[in-house]
Motif scaffolding. Structure first.
Motif, mmCIF file in Angstrom:
data_model
loop_
_atom_site.group_PDB
_atom_site.id
_atom_site.type_symbol
_atom_site.label_atom_id
_atom_site.label_comp_id
_atom_site.label_asym_id
_atom_site.label_seq_id
_atom_site.Cartn_x
_atom_site.Cartn_y
_atom_site.Cartn_z
ATOM 1 N N ARG A 59 -25.562 7.817 0.969
ATOM 2 C CA ARG A 59 -25.498 6.890 2.096
ATOM 3 C C ARG A 59 -26.609 7.209 3.101
ATOM 4 N NH1 ARG A 59 -20.180 8.746 1.656
ATOM 5 N NH2 ARG A 59 -20.495 9.928 3.581
ATOM 6 N N ASN B 56 -17.950 13.310 2.377
ATOM 7 C CA ASN B 56 -17.190 12.566 1.374
ATOM 8 C C ASN B 56 -18.161 11.742 0.533
ATOM 9 O OD1 ASN B 56 -15.440 11.073 -0.160
ATOM 10 N ND2 ASN B 56 -14.569 9.912 1.545
ATOM 11 N N ASN C 237 -14.253 16.078 5.927
ATOM 12 C CA ASN C 237 -15.342 15.599 6.773
ATOM 13 C C ASN C 237 -15.909 14.317 6.157
ATOM 14 O OD1 ASN C 237 -17.780 15.115 8.090
ATOM 15 N ND2 ASN C 237 -18.257 17.284 8.307
ATOM 16 N N PRO C 238 -15.835 13.177 6.860
ATOM 17 C CA PRO C 238 -16.331 11.920 6.276
ATOM 18 C C PRO C 238 -17.779 11.999 5.827
ATOM 19 C CG PRO C 238 -15.077 11.468 8.281
ATOM 20 C CD PRO C 238 -15.247 12.962 8.205
ATOM 21 N N ARG C 239 -18.619 12.748 6.528
ATOM 22 C CA ARG C 239 -20.031 12.855 6.151
ATOM 23 C C ARG C 239 -20.201 13.547 4.801
ATOM 24 N NH1 ARG C 239 -23.608 13.185 10.592
ATOM 25 N NH2 ARG C 239 -25.269 13.514 9.042
ATOM 26 N N SER D 76 -17.254 8.110 -1.436
ATOM 27 C CA SER D 76 -17.108 6.806 -0.791
ATOM 28 C C SER D 76 -18.447 6.119 -0.560
ATOM 29 C CB SER D 76 -16.394 6.977 0.555
ATOM 30 O OG SER D 76 -16.303 5.744 1.232
ATOM 31 N N THR E 222 -19.589 3.297 5.052
ATOM 32 C CA THR E 222 -20.414 3.856 6.134
ATOM 33 C C THR E 222 -19.615 4.842 6.982
ATOM 34 O OG1 THR E 222 -21.811 1.889 6.239
ATOM 35 C CG2 THR E 222 -21.718 3.260 8.213
ATOM 36 N N THR E 223 -20.222 5.972 7.281
ATOM 37 C CA THR E 223 -19.551 6.999 8.085
ATOM 38 C C THR E 223 -20.325 7.354 9.356
ATOM 39 O OG1 THR E 223 -20.613 8.685 6.692
ATOM 40 C CG2 THR E 223 -18.361 8.044 6.124
ATOM 41 N N TRP E 224 -21.430 6.638 9.618
ATOM 42 C CA TRP E 224 -22.182 6.907 10.841
ATOM 43 C C TRP E 224 -22.838 5.630 11.341
ATOM 44 C CZ3 TRP E 224 -27.306 6.273 12.247
ATOM 45 C CH2 TRP E 224 -27.696 6.865 13.468
ATOM 46 N N HIS F 8 -19.254 -2.979 5.214
ATOM 47 C CA HIS F 8 -18.957 -1.580 5.516
ATOM 48 C C HIS F 8 -19.493 -0.613 4.464
ATOM 49 C CE1 HIS F 8 -14.830 -2.665 3.593
ATOM 50 N NE2 HIS F 8 -15.599 -2.146 2.668
ATOM 51 N N TYR G 8 -18.898 0.506 9.966
ATOM 52 C CA TYR G 8 -17.668 1.237 9.647
ATOM 53 C C TYR G 8 -16.692 0.360 8.862
ATOM 54 C CZ TYR G 8 -19.057 4.802 13.097
ATOM 55 O OH TYR G 8 -19.717 5.780 13.792
#
Length: 498
Positions: free
Chosen positions: A422, A59, A55-57, A62, A65-67, A276, A282
């Motif tokens: 983030r 992660n 799930n990128p959120r 990193s 940006t994931t949202w 990003h 993104y």
């Protein structure tokens, strides 16, 4: 057996367990399939496989940006088929990029007047931006050496050992010697004094990091500038500075406006920043801006006309999407200075909450600083029985991706975990992560040590014998052996290239 289908009956096939398995099994891994399949089937096959991604959120490794807001997502999808390089066909997109460059340059206190166009370019990320900035420094240095009648075949660049790998790529790809300032235990950024000592007449620039990947700490660009200015005056050189603000470029202007790190310092000739990351777009956009037009050699800028008009271009690639540039402009005008400041303050608040929660466990030492990128880097106070690598592995079962790694040379005995905070990492997620870390600690405490007794012992001071003489091993020596063991273990688990 052959299954024939059309788009009209593809839904029936997808609903059939047998057919779904057949379609999946029929896809070769190493070559293109011989036959086509319905679009619904192709979608379902890929969608099912992607479900196995993290799930990128969650992660937390990193910075990316994931949202983004739904309105921004719509702009991205509406412009996804635009090739940015077709400037004559998409002049508005080009104008939006130029506006972004101007906004970023003024955010970094460019000496260019408000009514003048700043010098800069959008890239696919900070890696490309750093390559372009490095090439500009190399070419400027070569030009001057040629004019002076001096050799120009051995350029070097001075950085800290904590730099991101793209600096090593630049050095290797473009044949520049990389002179690294080694780290020290307890000091995980470039030492400005040692950096200036490495500078010689062949140094094309010194690279300072505003937001170390390892700990999020800002390097002291002001001190580096003052020391380098003094050395330039003593030697007659004019060695410049590049600031790699990939992570911190959208942090410092909003949270630390009085911090001098940017174009307020005369030796700073170029700055890169990742749109990003904390630019809140993104993955796929970075920026590099130069102090003045004179700092970017004209010979590096190409002019093409086969797309309809004369177009200047200074990039390592050619075609690229327009969507990320449009998304960056959306964020700038949507949030403004006030909005960015609020988001960065919220990120720092969540980072402090995480830090405090970890400190309350009594198990961790915090390595990240209060001033820097909103992240928390922390290590176990005692890793003689269990290690940060086990904690990282244990958090995976909850869906969290929290990296564990060792520091670079001269500090490699220190192993840490790092959580990047983030915009979409809320206070409730902070509290959930802390509770899961506590659960993992309880779990590994109940298990026998996974570190071989030949490698490390649990007791603070280990007594061994060498012949008739007792041999004592300190906690630090034990932890160093534990770290070396885990590095070998994790290296054996890696596959492929990263």
């Amino acid at each position: 057996m052959v299954i024939s289908t059309t788009e009209t009956d593809s839904r029936e096939i997808l609903n059939s367990t047998f057919a779904s398995r057949y379609v999946r099994a029929a896809i070769p891994r190493f070559k293109m399939p011989d036959n086509s399949m319905p679009k619904e089937a192709a979608y379902q096959v890929i969608n099912d496989e992607l479900m196995l991604d993290g799930n990128p959120r969650l992660n937390l490794a990193s910075f990316v940006t994931t949202w983004m807001e739904p309105e921004c997502d719509k702009l991205v999808m509406a412009s996804i088929n635009k090739n940015y390089v077709d400037m004559d066909e998409y002049p508005v997109t080009t104008e939006l990029q130029n506006r972004c460059v101007n906004m970023i340059a003024h955010l970094f206190n460019t000496p260019v007047a408000d009514d003048k166009t700043a010098v800069g370019v959008g890239t696919v990320g900070s890696s490309e931006a750093i390559m372009l900035a490095g090439l500009a420094f190399k070419r400027k240095w070569q030009q001057k050496r040629k004019e002076q009648g001096k050799p120009y075949d051995k350029p070097n660049i001075v950085t800290g050992a904590n730099v991101q790998v793209c600096w090593e790529k630049f050095a290797r790809y473009f044949e520049v010697e990389l002179k690294e300032v080694k780290l020290e235990e307890g000091y995980y950024v470039m030492n400005p004094v040692k950096a200036v000592e490495l500078v010689d007449e062949n140094t094309i620039c010194v690279a300072a990091i505003l937001g170390s990947t390892l700990t999020g700490e800002f390097e002291d660009v002001k001190l580096l500038h003052d020391l380098l200015t003094k050395k330039n005056e003593e030697t007659g050189w004019d060695t410049p500075i590049h600031v790699d603000a990939a992570s911190g470029g959208f942090i410092a202007p909003f949270l630390y406006p009085d911090l001098e790190w940017d174009f307020r310092l005369p030796l700073v000739k170029s700055i890169n920043v990742s749109g990003h990351k904390y630019g809140l777009v993104y993955a796929g956009v970075g920026w590099v801006v130069w102090r003045t037009k004179d700092d970017l050699p004209d010979e590096l800028v190409f002019h093409i006309n086969y797309l309809g008009s004369d177009q200047p271009t200074f990039t390592l690639n050619f075609s690229k999407g327009s969507s990320q540039i449009i998304a960056q402009y959306y964020q700038f005008i949507r949030l403004g200075f006030e909005g960015y400041k609020n988001i960065m303050e919220n990120c720092m608040g969540n980072a402090r909450a995480l830090r405090e929660g970890l400190e309350k466990t009594g198990r961790f030492e915090i390595l990240s600083k209060d001033v820097g990128v909103p992240l928390v880097a922390f290590s176990l106070k005692d890793s003689s029985a269990h290690t940060v690598f086990e904690i990282s592995e244990g958090l995976r079962k909850f869906g969290w991706i929290v990296p564990a790694y060792t520091m670079p040379a001269n500090a490699e005995n220190v192993a840490v975990l790092r959580v990047v905070v983030r915009e979409d990492f809320s206070r409730s997620l902070v509290e959930r992560l802390i509770s899961h870390i506590e659960e993992v600690l309880k779990e590994i405490d109940s298990l026998p040590s996974r570190v071989s007794t030949k490698t490390a012992h649990v007791t603070p001071m280990v007594n061994e014998t060498q012949g008739d003489k007792p041999l004592k091993k300190s906690v630090r020596e034990t932890q160093e052996e534990v770290t070396r063991h885990w590095k070998r273990f994790m290296k054996g688990r890696r596959a492929g290239a990263c």
